[in-house]
Structure formats: structure tokens, C-alpha cells
Design an enzyme around this catalytic site. Structure first.
Site, short mmCIF file in Angstrom:
data_model
loop_
_atom_site.label_atom_id
_atom_site.label_comp_id
_atom_site.label_asym_id
_atom_site.label_seq_id
_atom_site.Cartn_x
_atom_site.Cartn_y
_atom_site.Cartn_z
N ARG A 55 0.88 -1.19 0.00
CA ARG A 55 0.00 0.00 0.00
C ARG A 55 0.90 1.22 0.00
NH1 ARG A 55 2.40 2.01 3.73
NH2 ARG A 55 0.81 3.62 3.82
N GLY A 56 0.26 2.42 -0.07
CA GLY A 56 1.03 3.66 -0.21
C GLY A 56 1.15 3.96 -1.70
N ARG A 98 -7.48 -0.26 -6.64
CA ARG A 98 -7.70 0.83 -5.68
C ARG A 98 -7.94 2.12 -6.48
NH1 ARG A 98 -4.18 1.24 -0.48
NH2 ARG A 98 -6.18 2.05 0.27
N GLN A 203 -1.94 2.21 9.97
CA GLN A 203 -0.66 2.36 9.27
C GLN A 203 0.35 3.11 10.14
OE1 GLN A 203 -3.64 2.96 7.88
NE2 GLN A 203 -3.68 2.39 5.73
N ASP A 244 -2.07 10.80 -1.97
CA ASP A 244 -2.46 9.77 -2.94
C ASP A 244 -2.79 10.37 -4.29
OD1 ASP A 244 -3.03 8.42 -0.22
OD2 ASP A 244 -2.90 6.85 -1.74
N LYS A 255 -4.80 9.83 3.17
CA LYS A 255 -5.45 8.94 4.14
C LYS A 255 -6.50 9.65 4.99
CE LYS A 255 -5.14 5.47 4.51
NZ LYS A 255 -6.19 4.62 3.85
O1 MRU Z 1 -4.52 3.07 2.29
P1 MRU Z 1 -3.05 3.31 2.16
O2 MRU Z 1 -2.26 2.76 3.29
O3 MRU Z 1 -2.52 2.90 0.81
O4 MRU Z 1 -2.93 4.90 2.24
C1 MRU Z 1 -1.65 5.47 2.14
C2 MRU Z 1 -1.66 6.93 2.30
O5 MRU Z 1 -2.67 7.57 2.42
C3 MRU Z 1 -0.32 7.60 2.18
O6 MRU Z 1 -0.27 8.76 2.98
C4 MRU Z 1 -0.09 8.00 0.71
O7 MRU Z 1 -0.28 6.91 -0.13
C5 MRU Z 1 1.26 8.56 0.50
S1 MRU Z 1 2.50 7.37 0.62
C6 MRU Z 1 3.99 8.03 0.24
#
Ligand code: MRU
Length: 359
Positions: A55-56, A98, A203, A244, A255
Site C-alpha cells: 500500500r502507499g 484501488r 498504518q 495519494d 489517508k
Molecule cells: O490506504 P493506504 O495505506 O494505501 O494509504 C496510504 C496513504 O494515504 C499515504 O499517505 C499515501 O499513499 C502517500 S505514501 C507516500
């Protein structure tokens, strides 16, 4: 063990040359166990993205690209037309894993673009493997460049709040928001971090706390609900989060909970920075209402650590991301420099777009 690129850094996602597979850290097992998933086909990569094993935004961009390259490598088509048809099917499967992080589409589009440049099946396969390995190296370099720019904003002794995980585990390595913190620390500044636990998937407690403890960066974990209290008591100097998707207007999707942190930072006059590579910008869209905010399962909310904490039958709403408007953002840290408001102008400049001509 370092996640930060000092000694033998861990790679969140990599192309395994020997077996021709994609190797991912299984983030659902952290912090208890450091386990890897070996993906031999694009469906396995798609599943790993869907269930948050990886993820991320930047990490899923590179993983999805590697998934598509795997599809090419495994494909038995005799000609380019048939191979393209397999890639288009895999593209759709990977793209719908996603909806919010734009890096996913960015990574997949790069693979399709490279595919278009080559005529033979063999040529496509070889060049896609080369491309995804380069994307992985570039991601690390991008984060390090971003870290250097961001580090100039950090003062010795700063206490920084971050939300979710925008670290090594959200990228190939080093991280975006946490990359800035790593870089500031490496430049000799004394930094300490408050990480929000980031309900519902944690996270912050599972991943950010894990990688900062490993890199011996001073970190304290707080409940999400403590953000306002810390800010009101002058315990936070700056906030740095990841993103994102960033629209050309400077609207930031990140997030769930980021918006609350930004609002609180604004009312306490605390600088609020977003750290993100240019691959996180969506220049095609300027209407935030058109962006799909992923809604995830009920299970994530009614349970903590697999244990049910809410009554059976309760209705649940679980949006995974929220929108922070540009007026709450002090600056956006990128690999090209720190973009300042008005963002429409600074973002256009970063991409070399002539605003007047609309190019
Ligand atoms: O649901 P996730 O864990 O994929 O969400 C991740 C985030 O919101 C991060 O802050 C974002 O992807 C930036 S990661 C460098």
C-alpha cells in the site's frame, strides 16, 4: 536493519531477476513478522494491492507496473497484437484494485507507453523488465531528492507530526514524508516525530512506528484523537504527510483523517506540508468532486487486530481517504523543489506548463 537506505535497505517492492517474479513485503504481517510475498503473475499482484499487503501511492504505482510487466513476461503470444490484448486485460484488473491513488494509473500507463515503442514480442518483454527496474531505482532517487528539498524546511529540534505511513513502506524505499524526516536527521538536525495511529488500518502504529523505531528516529505514537490536544499545547512545530492524488489546483487526497489534522494545524498556525513525487499529481482533473474516494470493508472498522469491538448489525461507513483543500497547505514538497501557494501557478511551473497557453 535500516529501512532508510543506510545499511542494506529493505525494499518494499522489487523485481526478482532470478525467478522473474515480483517480491513484496507483506505489510499486513508487520510489525510482528517481516515476511515477503512472491508474485508470479499479475493477478497475485492485484490481490496484494487490494488487501493492503502492499500500500502507499508510490509503492502501488511501481508494484502495478511490475505486475503488468509480469503479465508480458508470462505471456505466450506469438505477435504484438495478441500480447497487447493480454496486457490490456491485465491493465484493467490492476487499475481497478484501488481507485484513489493516481500513481497506480501512472505506473500502468508507463508500461503501456513503453510497450508501444517496440515491435517484437521479445523486444517488449525485455524492455518492460528494464523499465520497471528503472522505475524502482527512480522512486528511491526521487524520494532522496524530495528529502533534500524538504529538509531545508526543518529546523534543528523540530517536533514533526505525521499521519498514516508515507515512509519507506509506502514507496520502494526511503519514503516521502518520512524521507524528509530521514534527510533532516542525516543532515545533523535533531528531530522527533509524533505519529498518529491512523485508524482503522493502523498504518501509523503498525508501519510508521515500525520503520522509525528501526531507523532509531525518535518517535512517539499518539491516538488520532490526541492531535488537537498536542497542537493546542504547543507540542508540534510542523506537520508533514504524504498524498495519494494532488489536483492541479493543489487539492490533496490522502489517508482519512488528514483533513482533520490540516484543519487543526491551520487553527494553531502550524505549518502543514505535503510531500509527494510528481507522479502523484493528476493534471487531468481540476474538480475534486470527480475523484473517487475508496470505501473499504466494514471489517476494518468493527474490528481492531482481528477482534470485534462493535456490536453485530451496526451500520458502518469506511471512507479510506479525504480531501484537504489548498488553503490549508503551506507547501508541497516534490523532487523538483517546494511548491508554494498559489498552487495552480507553482504546480504548472513544476510541470513546465504554460498557464496562459493552457499547454
Ligand atoms: O490506504 P493506504 O495505506 O494505501 O494509504 C496510504 C496513504 O494515504 C499515504 O499517505 C499515501 O499513499 C502517500 S505514501 C507516500
Amino acid at each position: 536493519m535500516s529501512m532508510g537506505g543506510n545499511n542494506n535497505p529493505l525494499l518494499t517492492v522489487s523485481w526478482d531477476e532470478g525467478s522473474g517474479s515480483v517480491k513484496l513485503i507483506d505489510q499486513t504481517k508487520l510489525p510482528e513478522n517481516l515476511e515477503y510475498i512472491i508474485c508470479n503473475n499479475h493477478n497475485q499482484v492485484a490481490d496484494a494491492i487490494k488487501n493492503l499487503s502492499i500500500r502507499g501511492a508510490p509503492a502501488i504505482g511501481v508494484a502495478a507496473a511490475m505486475g503488468l510487466a509480469l503479465c508480458a513476461v508470462n505471456d505466450n503470444s506469438a505477435n504484438k497484437k495478441d500480447l497487447l490484448s493480454s496486457l490490456e486485460t491485465a491493465y484493467k484488473i490492476l487499475l481497478q484494485t484501488r481507485p484513489t491513488a493516481v500513481n497506480l494509473k501512472w505506473g500502468l500507463d508507463k508500461v503501456m507507453e513503453e510497450t508501444g515503442k517496440h515491435e517484437t514480442v521479445q523486444g517488449i518483454k525485455e524492455n518492460l523488465v528494464k523499465l520497471v527496474k528503472e522505475m524502482s531505482d527512480d522512486d528511491i532517487q526521487t524520494n532522496k531528492n524530495m528529502g533534500r528539498f524538504g529538509s531545508n524546511l526543518i529546523d534543528n529540534g523540530d517536533v514533526i507530526m505525521t499521519h498514516c505511513n508515507a515512509g519507506a513502506l509506502a514507496t520502494v524505499s526511503y519514503g516521502t514524508a518520512l524521507g524528509v524526516i530521514r534527510s533532516a536527521k542525516d543532515s545533523g538536525k535533531k528531530i522527533s516525530v509524533f505519529a498518529t495511529e491512523t485508524r482503522p488500518v493502523m498504518q501509523g502504529s503498525r508501519l510508521t512506528a515500525f520503520e522509525l523505531v528501526h531507523d532509531e528516529i525518535d518517535v512517539s505514537l499518539i491516538p488520532d484523537t490526541a492531535v488537537g490536544h498536542l497542537m493546542a499545547n504547543n507540542m508540534i512545530d510542523k506537520v508533514i504527510v504524504g498524498a495519494d492524488r494532488i489536483l492541479k489546483t493543489g487539492h490533496v487526497f490522502n489517508k482519512i483523517g488528514t483533513y482533520q489534522v490540516a484543519l487543526l494545524a491551520n487553527s494553531h498556525n502550524i505549518p502543514f506540508y505535503v510531500a509527494a513525487p510528481l507522479s502523484t499529481f493528476d493534471l487531468e482533473q481540476d474538480d475534486p468532486d470527480k475523484i473517487v474516494i475508496e470505501e473499504r470493508s466494514v471489517e476494518e472498522v468493527v474490528k481492531i487486530g482481528g477482534k470485534r469491538i462493535a456490536p453485530k448489525g451496526v451500520r458502518v461507513f469506511n471512507p479510506a481517504f479525504d480531501l484537504t483543500p489548498p488553503n490549508l497547505i503551506t507547501g508541497i514538497i516534490t523532487e523538483k523543489g517546494v511548491l508554494k501557494p498559489p498552487f495552480e501557478k507553482s504546480i504548472s511551473e513544476a510541470f513546465g506548463i504554460d498557464e496562459q497557453a493552457g499547454l
